[in-house]
Scaffold this active site. Structure first.
Site, PDB file in Angstrom:
ATOM      1  N   ASP A 270       0.635  -1.467  -0.512  1.00 44.34           N
ATOM      2  CA  ASP A 270       0.281  -0.310   0.228  1.00 44.34           C
ATOM      3  C   ASP A 270       0.704   1.264  -0.098  1.00 44.34           C
ATOM      4  O   ASP A 270       1.336   2.010   1.131  1.00 44.34           O
ATOM      5  CB  ASP A 270      -1.030   0.077   1.443  1.00 44.34           C
ATOM      6  CG  ASP A 270      -2.019   1.212   1.275  1.00 44.34           C
ATOM      7  OD1 ASP A 270      -2.774   1.150   0.219  1.00 44.34           O
ATOM      8  OD2 ASP A 270      -1.556   1.739   2.165  1.00 44.34           O
ATOM      9  N   GLU A 312       1.306  -0.657  -4.834  1.00 44.51           N
ATOM     10  CA  GLU A 312      -0.285   0.588  -5.149  1.00 44.51           C
ATOM     11  C   GLU A 312       0.553   1.815  -5.305  1.00 44.51           C
ATOM     12  O   GLU A 312       1.410   2.487  -3.879  1.00 44.51           O
ATOM     13  CB  GLU A 312      -0.877  -0.061  -4.175  1.00 44.51           C
ATOM     14  CG  GLU A 312      -2.103   1.171  -4.074  1.00 44.51           C
ATOM     15  CD  GLU A 312      -2.222   2.303  -3.177  1.00 44.51           C
ATOM     16  OE1 GLU A 312      -3.130   3.058  -3.913  1.00 44.51           O
ATOM     17  OE2 GLU A 312      -1.774   2.113  -2.643  1.00 44.51           O
TER      18      GLU A 312
HETATM   19  C1  GLC Z   1      -3.870   3.425  -0.127  1.00 48.61           C
HETATM   20  C2  GLC Z   1      -5.730   3.190   0.007  1.00 48.61           C
HETATM   21  C3  GLC Z   1      -6.086   3.902   0.614  1.00 48.61           C
HETATM   22  C4  GLC Z   1      -5.504   4.444   2.027  1.00 48.61           C
HETATM   23  C5  GLC Z   1      -4.141   5.059   1.763  1.00 48.61           C
HETATM   24  C6  GLC Z   1      -3.484   5.193   2.544  1.00 48.61           C
HETATM   25  O1  GLC Z   1      -3.910   4.561  -1.334  1.00 48.61           O
HETATM   26  O2  GLC Z   1      -5.616   2.359  -1.252  1.00 48.61           O
HETATM   27  O3  GLC Z   1      -7.716   4.109   0.696  1.00 48.61           O
HETATM   28  O4  GLC Z   1      -6.398   5.752   2.092  1.00 48.61           O
HETATM   29  O5  GLC Z   1      -3.049   3.542   0.896  1.00 48.61           O
HETATM   30  O6  GLC Z   1      -3.240   4.077   3.583  1.00 48.61           O
END
Ligand code: GLC
Length: 627
Positions: A270, A312
């Site tokens: 993440d 991500e």
């Molecule tokens: C990522 C997740 C999102 C979250 C962020 C912080 O982008 O997809 O939902 O708010 O990380 O953890």
């Protein structure tokens, strides 16, 4: 002389061979990251001990899977891969109910199940579970670690790889490390980025952006009780980890491998773009992030080779490409990364009825293939859509401008733009920068909600076509298509979050509706919109699985087909290429194509309709033409 007796290969031998392989790809990044603080040999020794510990504890069935994937490291690149993304509670309630719904996933052709945040979150608001308090416990509301292991086993037995989120940019402030840091323990204070006064935070702020300007402005939080500022990029309760500290690297890896041994096969890493910070920069996508990701991937490959990582990083095109490994990282970094640019361009072309920007961006900034890595392709997810369109790219399509087009898309997808079919909402509008992001479910943004309210069957038909066109795009573009829970049934915006005090200040809950099992149970009735969408998505995924040319290691070439309403790309398999076309308008379109006789559209199994030297596409139609 007699040849030495053949020796049985032991688990230790396997480990030693894998360490030999991994060490090569670990030493560079680890020396660059931590060489200034710790002798790299000493760090490698500690790393090897950590990896040995987890390998020794690794269950026999997973070791077998390790071997299988060592022999077939391209397993995730196959055209058979299809992912489904869901919240356990919103899908089936609890983990122990998941096994009895595997048949639903199997019917859709799913081979990879991303269970949205399911580790123990902080109490109260938790950013949808992205504020983890304990990475070694399942969220008690969902079940236990034993339930998790059991359902992972059942998923795997059905050919489905379990995926979970690994939040590694930050922990909840209630996490044990943060609690110790707050209690004054210097070892754990060095896990976070803490400051005694606001001098440095103020300096950093000058080049940082705000992620949640409305609900959590700024990037630092002051804590009176400890007299310190803490780096909090996201919400106040999410404390950024200090990846400059090698102890953080080891501690996070320890957690990843612990969970890998519980049966996780894919880790969604993440918010990776934010992991490294440097004064005077935006503190996103810094080169060190790629060293960290390579080191995590290669270390995981030693102790759990069955496991892959998905980065991500929701960033612009030039920053995105390196997450799949370029330069010295090629073939060594994350195996997967979200293709947010494909997603943004889908919505952009749909609103503009014009694919020129999409063609330009996807052709100019992206290679045709990666080494042992591919994108995760998607149209919607649980987050908002950030309109990542640069000034330079917009300038290629005069008179388009970056701010102008981004503003148009934000207006269009809230439904405010005259004639818009979409129903969405603004998210985190920032008057200081003019930035506006957008929320809404696939179906609502694609027109199903507005059409339903108007009781207009023709508009419903067009909305369904848009939804299927998006699914056909992600199934054929190259990469693993991610079906976001409910999109296969056309589930619409859920406005009920506003009544829940824990969720009300985060309108992203709009696109996180609970599964509608009454619709799922009647998904075979194609006289209903949800039945038509489901059967369409199912057919698209089944067709993908039958087409070798759609595998993710086959290069994708975006081409300008001469009709700006139609997006065109070719899958360059050495055996019979596939040319894919997608009509982004409600009008019938024609494209001049030099197609050999006998070409068929894989989606219908029929030759395409022709008008002289042109192929004809119906409203929002896709053609997958195989020579
Ligand atoms: C990522 C997740 C999102 C979250 C962020 C912080 O982008 O997809 O939902 O708010 O990380 O953890």
């Amino acid at each position: 002389m007699r040849a030495p007796a053949a020796k049985r290969i032991t688990n230790q031998d396997l480990f030693a061979l894998r360490w030999q392989r991994g060490r090569r790809d670990l030493i560079g990044p680890l020396t660059r990251l931590y060489g200034g603080q710790i002798d790299p040999e000493e760090l490698l020794d500690r790393l090897r001990d950590l990896l040995t510990k987890h390998w020794t504890a690794r269950p026999a069935d997973l070791r077998r899977l390790d071997l299988e994937r060592d022999l077939n490291p391209d397993w995730f690149l196959g055209q058979d891969m299809v992912a489904y993304v869901f919240y356990i509670d919103r899908f089936v309630g609890r983990l122990d109910h998941l096994p009895s719904h595997i048949d639903y996933l199997a019917d859709l052709g799913v081979t990879y199940a991303h269970m949205m945040p399911c580790l123990k979150p902080r109490p109260g608001p938790s950013d949808g579970g992205y504020a983890v308090m304990d990475y070694r416990q399942i969220n008690p509301a969902l079940g236990t670690m034993a339930d998790f292991q059991k359902s992972n086993l059942m998923l795997r037995a059905s050919g489905i790889s379990p995926c979970i989120d690994m939040v590694l940019n930050h922990t909840a402030k209630e996490h044990e490390w943060a609690v110790k840091a707050r209690g004054g323990d210097p070892f754990y204070q060095a896990f976070y980025r803490m400051f005694d006064d606001d001098r440095l935070p103020r300096q950093y702020e000058q080049t940082l952006v705000e992620i949640f300007p409305t609900q959590a402005p700024g990037n630092f939080t002051y804590y009176d009780d400890i007299g310190k500022w803490v780096w909090t990029t996201f919400n106040e309760y999410q404390w950024d980890l200090n990846w400059e500290n090698p102890e953080v690297f080891l501690a996070v890896l320890d957690t990843i491998l612990f969970l890998a041994n519980k049966g996780v096969e894919v880790f969604r890493l993440d918010a990776v773009a934010f992991m490294w910070k440097r004064m005077g920069t935006g503190c996103q996508n810094l080169p060190e992030v790629h060293d960290i990701l390579q080191a995590l991937t290669q270390a995981t490959r030693v102790a759990a080779p069955a496991v892959i990582h998905k980065a991500e990083a929701i960033v612009g095109p030039t920053d995105l490409v390196p997450y799949l490994g370029t330069g010295s990282h090629a073939g060594r970094e994350s195996q997967l990364a979200y293709h947010n640019n494909l997603m943004v361009q889908f919505w952009s072309s749909l609103a503009a009825r014009d694919t020129r920007l999409m063609t330009h961006v996807l052709r100019t900034h992206f290679p045709e293939s990666f080494r042992r890595a591919c994108f995760a392709t998607y149209i919607r997810c649980h987050d908002d859509i950030g309109w990542a369109i640069t000034e330079e790219d917009a300038a290629h399509i005069p008179p388009m401008t970056g701010p102008g087009h981004r503003g148009f898309l934000a207006e269009f997808y809230t439904g405010r733009f005259p004639g818009s079919f979409a129903r969405g909402a603004d998210f985190q509008s920032n008057p200081a920068t003019g930035d506006r992001r957008t929320n809404g479910s696939f179906a609502s943004l694609a027109g199903l909600e507005a059409a339903g309210h108007a009781e207009d069957p023709q508009a419903v038909d067009l909305a369904i076509r848009r939804i299927l066109m998006g699914h056909a795009l992600i199934a054929s573009f190259g990469g693993i298509p991610l079906i976001y829970m409910g999109d296969e049934l056309g589930l619409m915006n859920d406005y009920s979050y506003a009544d829940d005090p824990v969720l009300a200040d985060d309108s992203r809950w709009m696109q996180r509706p609970a599964m509608d099992w009454s619709k799922a149970d009647t998904r075979h009735d194609v006289s209903t919109p949800h039945g038509r969408i489901y059967q369409g998505v199912r057919h698209i995924m089944a067709t993908r699985k039958g087409a070798l040319q759609l595998a993710s290691d086959i290069p994708t070439r975006v081409v300008d087909c001469g009709n700006s309403a139609v997006f065109c790309y070719q899958r360059l398999g050495d055996d019979r290429q596939v040319t894919c076309l997608a009509n982004f308008t409600e009008e019938i379109q024609q494209v001049a194509l030099d197609l050999p006789e006998g070409a068929i559209d894989l989606l219908t199994g029929q030759p395409p309709e022709r008008a002289g030297a042109h192929v004809v596409l119906g409203p929002y139609a896709n053609l997958w033409l195989r020579a």
